[in-house]
Motif scaffolding. Structure first.
Motif, PDB file in Angstrom:
ATOM      1  N   TYR A  98       0.836  -1.213   0.000  1.00 56.84           N
ATOM      2  CA  TYR A  98       0.000   0.000   0.000  1.00 56.84           C
ATOM      3  C   TYR A  98       0.867   1.259   0.000  1.00 56.84           C
ATOM      4  O   TYR A  98       1.818   1.355   0.771  1.00 56.84           O
ATOM      5  N   LYS A 329     -12.106  -9.018  -0.447  1.00 56.51           N
ATOM      6  CA  LYS A 329     -12.382  -9.750  -1.687  1.00 56.51           C
ATOM      7  C   LYS A 329     -13.622  -9.214  -2.403  1.00 56.51           C
ATOM      8  O   LYS A 329     -14.045  -9.774  -3.407  1.00 56.51           O
TER       9      LYS A 329
ATOM     10  N   ILE B  55       5.731  -5.435  -5.932  1.00 56.67           N
ATOM     11  CA  ILE B  55       5.307  -4.093  -6.331  1.00 56.67           C
ATOM     12  C   ILE B  55       5.877  -3.844  -7.719  1.00 56.67           C
ATOM     13  O   ILE B  55       7.068  -4.088  -7.954  1.00 56.67           O
ATOM     14  N   TYR B  70       1.249   1.942 -11.104  1.00 54.85           N
ATOM     15  CA  TYR B  70       1.837   1.331  -9.910  1.00 54.85           C
ATOM     16  C   TYR B  70       0.846   0.277  -9.455  1.00 54.85           C
ATOM     17  O   TYR B  70      -0.345   0.572  -9.315  1.00 54.85           O
ATOM     18  N   ASN B  72       0.468  -3.427  -6.816  1.00 52.15           N
ATOM     19  CA  ASN B  72       1.074  -4.440  -5.945  1.00 52.15           C
ATOM     20  C   ASN B  72       0.289  -5.743  -6.075  1.00 52.15           C
ATOM     21  O   ASN B  72      -0.836  -5.760  -6.583  1.00 52.15           O
ATOM     22  N   HIS B  74      -0.209  -8.877  -3.262  1.00 57.33           N
ATOM     23  CA  HIS B  74       0.124  -9.430  -1.940  1.00 57.33           C
ATOM     24  C   HIS B  74      -0.950 -10.434  -1.530  1.00 57.33           C
ATOM     25  O   HIS B  74      -1.964 -10.047  -0.929  1.00 57.33           O
ATOM     26  N   ASN B  77      -2.657 -10.359   1.881  1.00 58.32           N
ATOM     27  CA  ASN B  77      -3.333  -9.144   2.355  1.00 58.32           C
ATOM     28  C   ASN B  77      -4.760  -9.366   2.870  1.00 58.32           C
ATOM     29  O   ASN B  77      -5.122  -8.813   3.916  1.00 58.32           O
ATOM     30  N   LEU B  82      -6.811  -6.351   4.056  1.00 64.37           N
ATOM     31  CA  LEU B  82      -6.337  -5.512   2.955  1.00 64.37           C
ATOM     32  C   LEU B  82      -6.564  -6.239   1.635  1.00 64.37           C
ATOM     33  O   LEU B  82      -6.709  -7.457   1.596  1.00 64.37           O
ATOM     34  N   GLN B  83      -6.525  -5.473   0.553  1.00 67.80           N
ATOM     35  CA  GLN B  83      -6.724  -6.092  -0.746  1.00 67.80           C
ATOM     36  C   GLN B  83      -5.446  -6.693  -1.313  1.00 67.80           C
ATOM     37  O   GLN B  83      -4.364  -6.143  -1.119  1.00 67.80           O
ATOM     38  N   THR B  86      -3.758  -3.453  -5.293  1.00 64.77           N
ATOM     39  CA  THR B  86      -4.192  -2.065  -5.365  1.00 64.77           C
ATOM     40  C   THR B  86      -3.359  -1.379  -6.440  1.00 64.77           C
ATOM     41  O   THR B  86      -2.264  -1.845  -6.766  1.00 64.77           O
ATOM     42  N   ALA B  87      -3.868  -0.295  -6.955  1.00 63.77           N
ATOM     43  CA  ALA B  87      -3.147   0.341  -8.057  1.00 63.77           C
ATOM     44  C   ALA B  87      -3.550   1.797  -8.222  1.00 63.77           C
ATOM     45  O   ALA B  87      -4.636   2.205  -7.827  1.00 63.77           O
ATOM     46  N   PHE B  88      -2.627   2.557  -8.791  1.00 61.66           N
ATOM     47  CA  PHE B  88      -2.965   3.879  -9.297  1.00 61.66           C
ATOM     48  C   PHE B  88      -2.112   4.109 -10.534  1.00 61.66           C
ATOM     49  O   PHE B  88      -1.142   3.381 -10.776  1.00 61.66           O
ATOM     50  N   GLU B 104      -6.887   6.726  -9.378  1.00 64.39           N
ATOM     51  CA  GLU B 104      -6.923   5.436  -8.692  1.00 64.39           C
ATOM     52  C   GLU B 104      -7.075   4.384  -9.768  1.00 64.39           C
ATOM     53  O   GLU B 104      -7.727   4.608 -10.802  1.00 64.39           O
ATOM     54  N   THR B 106      -7.269   0.751  -8.714  1.00 63.13           N
ATOM     55  CA  THR B 106      -7.692  -0.548  -8.182  1.00 63.13           C
ATOM     56  C   THR B 106      -8.990  -0.962  -8.880  1.00 63.13           C
ATOM     57  O   THR B 106      -9.105  -2.074  -9.426  1.00 63.13           O
ATOM     58  N   ILE B 107      -9.944  -0.038  -8.890  1.00 62.75           N
ATOM     59  CA  ILE B 107     -11.211  -0.317  -9.575  1.00 62.75           C
ATOM     60  C   ILE B 107     -10.997  -0.344 -11.093  1.00 62.75           C
ATOM     61  O   ILE B 107     -11.473  -1.251 -11.785  1.00 62.75           O
ATOM     62  N   ALA B 110      -9.622  -3.569 -12.386  1.00 66.17           N
ATOM     63  CA  ALA B 110     -10.624  -4.639 -12.458  1.00 66.17           C
ATOM     64  C   ALA B 110     -11.431  -4.519 -13.747  1.00 66.17           C
ATOM     65  O   ALA B 110     -11.706  -5.519 -14.427  1.00 66.17           O
ATOM     66  N   SER B 139     -11.638 -10.594  -5.836  1.00 69.75           N
ATOM     67  CA  SER B 139     -12.002  -9.244  -6.272  1.00 69.75           C
ATOM     68  C   SER B 139     -12.378  -9.140  -7.744  1.00 69.75           C
ATOM     69  O   SER B 139     -13.187  -8.312  -8.134  1.00 69.75           O
TER      70      SER B 139
END
Lengths: 345, 345
Positions: A98, A329, B55, B70, B72, B74, B77, B82-83, B86-88, B104, B106-107, B110, B139
């Motif tokens: 993160y 999730k 990462i 960016y 990761n 994990h 997590n 935690l997810q 995640t990303a941006f 962002e 992360t969404i 997906a 996810s």
């Protein structure tokens, strides 16, 4: 939420403490990280070149933290009212992946470059160095002067730039710089009598802003403007004559002044001088060259320093960059259409 | 100012249009960019591995725009709330090097992963495919289902996960998914009768979530969870039996299912199927495998799509990330102490 230092917050922070104090305080952070060099997962930066410039990503990590910087280099930008170099960067937690800190790094890069130059000069220049020859009076100039003043003891700066307006700008900041500022008439004039010569010009070309003949025995050269394939500042003969110190050899072979000399030309990584693993300057007459291209560790250290200093203060903002569903999730819950309410019978 | 889409803005945008519609609309953007594949300056992503995760930075550029993500990974997590991923990411202007969009991802990741999977399946699965076997209900699951539903025509999903809670979560979203959802009793049961099998599990290990015997002739495999050195999902025999399609071969050789087979095992880059430069599926009985690890171009396209859609709307915020002095060579003016006022005589 990720801690965020945007441009206004960075300006406030630097304005409050003064660039000189921050450049000085960053040096021990850099020395500490350079001394633990083998602990870092290092890689040459990833560059995307275009005919007008370069965009680079500079990642690095230790066991606890990951950092990277985004930075561009576009020598033609100032003619369009834009800056040659802009940057931002991030620190992240290796354990979770993160992000922890997002920060503007145009200003922060100027600080860390000045700190890195000053750190190298403190270890490589002759003790008692007082005169700096500065070739290139662009964005980095004032920061370089403050670092060399407070960390090395420079009290006189002989400055030269092919652009008179850049020298005018430097003069306007004379009160803030606290050194005797001499307006040189040429690069050779700037180098005359200098103990340290800093080259920080921006042309993306094999330029020769400093020839071998301009450099007296014993000078320390701080060459920071040659930092891309095809972008150098020094006479190759001058490079061959010097004892060469670099940040990260695999990157500097491609990007530094040493791209002009043989691939096996001897160089010493600076961290080895700091740990005592290699000699630095070996005589009064040595010409030492810090062939600096800028390495990811310096940005990592600067971000770590920033976070230590601003974390939890009014200089730290925040940004909602990481989607974080209650059930990790169940990312879809963040975007699913609202549930239809129960219909009454 | 840089256009900024943070998590709340991204949620609003996706919530307003619906994930399914955006996944569908992103497909022609992806197809257009895959078809001009040779125009991109491509590089395998730069990964920093730790014992618990990875990462990565994923840069790419064409002549006009530069993008990077960016991200990761994990797998441990979720056990800490935690997810896994995640990303941006960012888009920048190649001509100036200045960032244009920060978002962002992360969404958005997906969405783009679902669009990429659906695009590949539309070109490689048998026409008329209706049953999806889904192994891994984390996810990505709902996004994958929506893409396969609207782009490929899937109407039935046989889902399996070793974590019953993940299947419960999927069931809770059944109303939003618009498919017949079958709770499988095993991976083999999920694969039973499937036209397309998607594997999207997260373990960072050489896992075998799908064996050769589970896969009938004619199936299209969409393997998206094996995306790291040492992280695979398929039986090596199944890989060898399949016609293998990849995004960017140099990256997939290191990260994909094909790390289990010989370095010269034949593969086809997907873009060549889209341009007609290489065959896709060659018979009804072929097993086709999209060995997808996620490539920077997909993120670039997603960011381009996002900017086209939200630029100038209420879904686009802004962030002050780039220091911009009036005189581009006078960065110091942004942090210099205020001038001392003229003293009166």
């Amino acid at each position: 939420m990720v801690t965020f230092v945007d441009v206004p917050l960075m300006r406030q922070w630097v304005g409050e403490h003064g660039a000189a104090a921050l450049i000085r305080d960053l040096v021990p952070y850099l020395e500490a990280d350079f001394r633990r060099w083998p602990e870092f997962d290092k890689v040459a930066r990833v560059a995307s070149h275009s005919p007008v410039g370069v965009i680079e990503l500079m990642p690095i990590a230790d066991a606890a933290s990951y950092g990277f910087k985004y930075v561009n280099g576009h020598p033609g930008n100032p003619s369009r009212g834009l800056q040659t170099v802009t940057a931002f960067g991030m620190l992240a937690d290796v354990a979770s992946g993160y992000p922890v800190l997002l920060a503007e790094m145009t200003i922060l890069t100027a600080l860390r470059t000045a700190s890195t130059s000053a750190m190298a000069a403190r270890h490589l220049a002759r003790p008692g160095s007082r005169v700096l020859g500065l070739i290139g009076a662009g964005s980095q100039a004032e920061f370089q002067i403050l670092g060399m003043r407070d960390v090395v003891g420079i009290d006189t700066v002989r400055a030269w730039d092919t652009d008179p307006a850049a020298l005018d700008k430097l003069e306007r900041h004379a009160d803030s710089l606290g050194v005797e500022l001499v307006r040189a008439r040429s690069a050779a004039d700037a180098a005359e009598g200098a103990d340290i010569i800093t080259t920080c010009t921006a042309d993306k070309a094999y330029a020769t802003v400093l020839t071998d003949a301009m450099v007296a025995p014993g000078v320390h050269l701080n060459a920071i403007g040659g930092d891309c394939p095809g972008k150098t500042e020094l006479d190759a003969a001058l490079v061959r004559r010097s004892s060469v110190f670099v940040e990260y050899e695999p990157q500097t072979r491609v990007e530094g002044e040493i791209q002009q000399v043989a691939a096996d030309h001897p160089v010493t990584e600076l961290w080895r001088v700091l740990t005592g693993g290699a000699p630095g300057r070996e005589s009064e007459a040595d010409v030492t060259l810090f062939d600096s291209v800028g390495f990811a560790l310096e940005d990592f250290t600067a971000l770590r320093f920033l976070l230590d200093r601003v974390g939890g203060t009014a200089h730290a903002g925040s940004v909602d960059l990481i989607a974080d569903p209650a059930d990790p999730k169940d990312l879809f819950s963040l975007v699913a259409a609202p549930r239809v309410a129960w219909r009454l019978a």
